[in-house]
Write an enzyme that holds these catalytic residues in place. Structure first.
Site, PDB file in Angstrom:
ATOM      1  N   TYR A 237      50.935  61.115 -10.043  1.00  0.00           N
ATOM      2  CA  TYR A 237      51.910  60.897 -11.123  1.00  0.00           C
ATOM      3  C   TYR A 237      51.551  61.666 -12.390  1.00  0.00           C
ATOM      4  O   TYR A 237      51.544  61.115 -13.479  1.00  0.00           O
ATOM      5  CB  TYR A 237      52.090  59.402 -11.414  1.00  0.00           C
ATOM      6  CG  TYR A 237      52.060  58.547 -10.170  1.00  0.00           C
ATOM      7  CD1 TYR A 237      52.883  58.842  -9.083  1.00  0.00           C
ATOM      8  CD2 TYR A 237      51.185  57.473 -10.053  1.00  0.00           C
ATOM      9  CE1 TYR A 237      52.840  58.074  -7.927  1.00  0.00           C
ATOM     10  CE2 TYR A 237      51.144  56.704  -8.896  1.00  0.00           C
ATOM     11  CZ  TYR A 237      51.970  57.015  -7.836  1.00  0.00           C
ATOM     12  OH  TYR A 237      51.929  56.260  -6.696  1.00  0.00           O
ATOM     13  N   HIS A 238      51.288  62.974 -12.229  1.00  0.00           N
ATOM     14  CA  HIS A 238      50.954  63.819 -13.372  1.00  0.00           C
ATOM     15  C   HIS A 238      51.940  64.975 -13.538  1.00  0.00           C
ATOM     16  O   HIS A 238      51.522  66.116 -13.781  1.00  0.00           O
ATOM     17  CB  HIS A 238      49.537  64.386 -13.226  1.00  0.00           C
ATOM     18  CG  HIS A 238      48.475  63.340 -13.142  1.00  0.00           C
ATOM     19  ND1 HIS A 238      47.214  63.578 -12.613  1.00  0.00           N
ATOM     20  CD2 HIS A 238      48.465  62.037 -13.536  1.00  0.00           C
ATOM     21  CE1 HIS A 238      46.497  62.469 -12.671  1.00  0.00           C
ATOM     22  NE2 HIS A 238      47.232  61.533 -13.222  1.00  0.00           N
ATOM     23  N   PRO A 239      53.245  64.770 -13.406  1.00  0.00           N
ATOM     24  CA  PRO A 239      54.182  65.885 -13.572  1.00  0.00           C
ATOM     25  C   PRO A 239      54.089  66.466 -14.974  1.00  0.00           C
ATOM     26  O   PRO A 239      54.011  65.732 -15.955  1.00  0.00           O
ATOM     27  CB  PRO A 239      55.549  65.251 -13.307  1.00  0.00           C
ATOM     28  CG  PRO A 239      55.368  63.796 -13.590  1.00  0.00           C
ATOM     29  CD  PRO A 239      53.959  63.495 -13.173  1.00  0.00           C
TER      30      PRO A 239
END
Length: 661
Positions: free
Chosen positions: A559-561
């Site tokens: 979850y590091h876009p």
């Protein structure tokens, strides 16, 4: 094992798992409401402006998104009492249960999550997931993803920021950004575990070790050290190495940016916060190309709210590009294809999407009988009582990442502190919760769980997750249509570059080495889960062939876009923003969140996002004539500010009269 017997055991497991989980949540919630006022925190919670009609007609600054960046901006910009600030958040305030570390996986796919999904990956990625689509949780809550995430505090690598500057972003080198990391931080970790000169004291964001962890984490660090890895503060002088995880915590509980940056200032009269409020588009004058407000929807009622200085977009790497495009800023052909009239051509909006892709399913079985609790074993009244009365116990556990490390594969230079893999050590396996939380969070199919994890449902396990740090593959965000309530189309393009897959496989092999080739781990008679994922070669689950297949099947995002509204120099046609984060071609509009990164940082993105907002706040103050540390407690500074504010009001009044006549 007989298939019917296995299925029968699975049914029993599901029934016996659901009951304690539900009972634990009910008991701990009741205990919090009745006996933990430090968590309910009624006195300092942010007050929502209840009606859209009670908002001001005009604010000096409008901040779209009350997440990790928006909360920081709201705090810093409202420090000046004559600046009016409106913070707009699409979700509600955070819930008391979100403070409890062990429950973090239960928050995802719930009402505080936007519940985004990638477009189908086919045979290339997310192959084990429903519809070949990976879940992308994003926080729909005050505090944003800092309410849903795993609370891990990681700053990134020195060269990440030096490279941003080399790419033409003056003022973003490591030496430029380190003071902002320290400014925001209040580290509360014993000095023997941290590199003190790289940490801050007295900032809004508290950083601690998790209050509870298993004995396995120390053993994992010893194993890493046994194969040659240093144990160090990875947020210090050097990043390559391993450590016990640092977290955005306060007194052992989650410390979101809403808790850290907004609650202490809830009584500022010049800050309004409107919750459950959606910005449908940014208002832009087509002739002057100036942002002059937003179209706001609260409970189905829409209203235009105007701005006298700037609109600041902090909606995150998925929704910041979405809202720019909905407002007419983006690639013209794409905007026209969904019926939106282009106002400003900006080819880079939605492009350059980067993420830290990972391999899931590397589960290890402990065959020695040791005193090591599983998640299900700690979901009991004793744990609730310890949490409520003593402020201790397993409820303070971040089992999925007790420890972490950064290392080099054969594809990176070991003499340079630029690791290409991050490892998470999790004191649990996908089998540990009976398939209720992890399976639901990751979104993989029933047949996958049945094949890989049901056969070991009664085993004690742990997991190591390898993450790719500097992907060559990039994706994009596109609009589905021009309806602001529609989810955008997310194309992560994982493994479009074969090199990304090869590096990640090497990272998995390093994890296997730490676990299977060290004396300290083999004292526990540890083995890799022998049950392969469906659709992959079954002869050797340690082979490169299997690990490549596993990566394409059990594709994980941490979850590091990032990077979808990147900053860059004037000669970069894909750079949406200037290095001061202003949108090119539009006046009075900035973007401040993880989407501004030209290259994703080496590590988790929450701490860097807080830093970006701290630095952006100073940039905004400087651009409006209030640079440096402007202390309003100082009598001269206060008098100067009052004088400037009065002059500005006079100018506004004259302009208003001229406009009238």
């Amino acid at each position: 094992m007989d298939l019917n017997l296995l299925e029968g055991q699975a049914v029993i497991q599901a029934a016996t798992t659901a009951a304690p989980l539900l009972g634990f949540i009910i008991l701990i919630y009741s205990g919090i409401i009745n006996f933990r006022p430090d968590i309910t925190d009624i006195e300092t919670r942010i007050q929502d402006v209840p009606s859209i009609y009670t908002l001001n007609e005009t604010y000096d600054f409008i901040i779209i998104g009350g997440g990790s960046a928006g909360s920081v901006l709201a705090n810093r910009l409202s420090e000046y009492p004559f600046w009016t600030v409106l913070l707009i958040e699409a979700g509600p305030d955070e819930l008391p249960l979100s403070d409890v570390p062990i429950l973090f996986t239960s928050l995802q796919k719930g009402p505080l999550d936007w519940k985004f999904q990638t477009q189908p990956g086919g045979k290339y990625f997310c192959g084990a997931m429903h519809g070949h689509q990976c879940n992308w949780p994003r926080g729909k809550v005050l505090g944003g993803c800092s309410v849903l995430n795993a609370m891990l505090y990681v700053r990134g690598n020195r060269d990440d920021y030096d490279n941003w500057e080399r790419l033409g972003n003056e003022g973003w080198s490591y030496d430029d950004v380190l003071p902002y990391f320290k400014k925001s931080e209040d580290v509360r970790i014993d000095t023997e575990f941290i590199d003190e000169k790289y940490h801050g004291k007295g900032g809004y964001q508290t950083v601690e070790h998790f209050r509870y962890r298993s004995t396995l984490s120390d053993r994992f660090l010893q194993a890493a050290n046994e194969v040659g890895h240093e144990i160090r503060d990875i947020n210090g002088e050097q990043q390559t190495g391993f450590m016990i995880s640092q977290g955005t915590l306060r007194n052992g509980l989650r410390c979101s940016t809403a808790k850290s940056f907004l609650r202490p200032i809830k009584n500022r009269k010049n800050l309004h916060v409107t919750l459950n409020s959606m910005v449908e588009k940014i208002l832009i004058d087509e002739s002057t190309k100036q942002a002059y407000g937003v179209l706001l929807n609260k409970f189905g009622i829409t209203r235009e709210i105007f701005v006298s200085r700037e609109v600041i977009l902090s909606a995150g790497s998925v929704q910041s590009p979405q809202l720019l495009m909905l407002s007419g800023i983006g690639p013209p052909q794409h905007l026209q294809s969904v019926g939106i009239k282009p106002i400003v051509s900006s080819l880079g909006v939605g492009k350059n999407l980067q993420d830290h892709v990972a391999i899931g399913g590397l589960t290890f079985i402990i065959n020695k009988n040791i005193s090591y609790p599983t998640i299900l074993e700690v979901l009991n009244t004793e744990s609730v009582d310890s949490f409520i009365r003593d402020h201790r116990g397993p409820a303070y556990w971040m089992a999925p990442c007790e420890a972490m490390g950064f290392l080099h594969t054969k594809f990176s230079d070991p003499t340079v502190d630029k690791p290409d893999i991050q490892l998470f050590f999790g004191a649990f396996g996908d089998n540990s919760d009976g398939g209720l939380f992890i399976k639901r969070m990751e979104g993989y199919r029933d047949d996958v769980y049945k094949a890989m994890f049901e056969p070991i449902f009664d085993k004690k396990t742990f997991t190591i997750i390898p993450l790719l740090m500097r992907p060559q593959s990039t994706g994009e965000i596109l609009l589905y249509n021009k309806n602001p309530n529609s989810h955008p189309l997310i194309y992560p393009n994982y493994f479009a570059s074969e090199r990304d897959l090869e590096i990640l496989v090497e990272g998995a092999k390093e994890a296997l080495k730490i676990v299977l080739n060290t004396n300290i781990m083999q004292e526990l008679n540890v083995e890799l889960n022998p049950n392969p994922i469906p659709g992959c070669p079954t002869d050797d689950t340690r082979s490169d062939l299997y690990l490549r297949c596993l990566a394409r099947k059990y594709t994980m995002t941490i979850y590091h876009p990032s990077g979808t509204v990147k900053m860059g120099p004037d000669n970069d046609e894909m750079a949406v923003l200037t290095p001061r984060l202003s949108v090119r071609g539009v006046n009075n509009l900035r973007v401040v969140d993880a989407s501004i990164m030209p290259k994703v940082v080496t590590g988790n993105t929450n701490a860097p996002t807080i830093m970006i907002a701290e630095k952006a706040s100073d940039m905004i103050k400087e651009d409006w004539g209030f640079g440096g540390d402007f202390n309003l407690d100082d009598e001269k500074n206060f008098d100067d500010f009052v004088g400037m504010a009065r002059l500005e009001k006079i100018v506004k009044k004259i302009k208003s009269n001229l406009d009238y006549w």
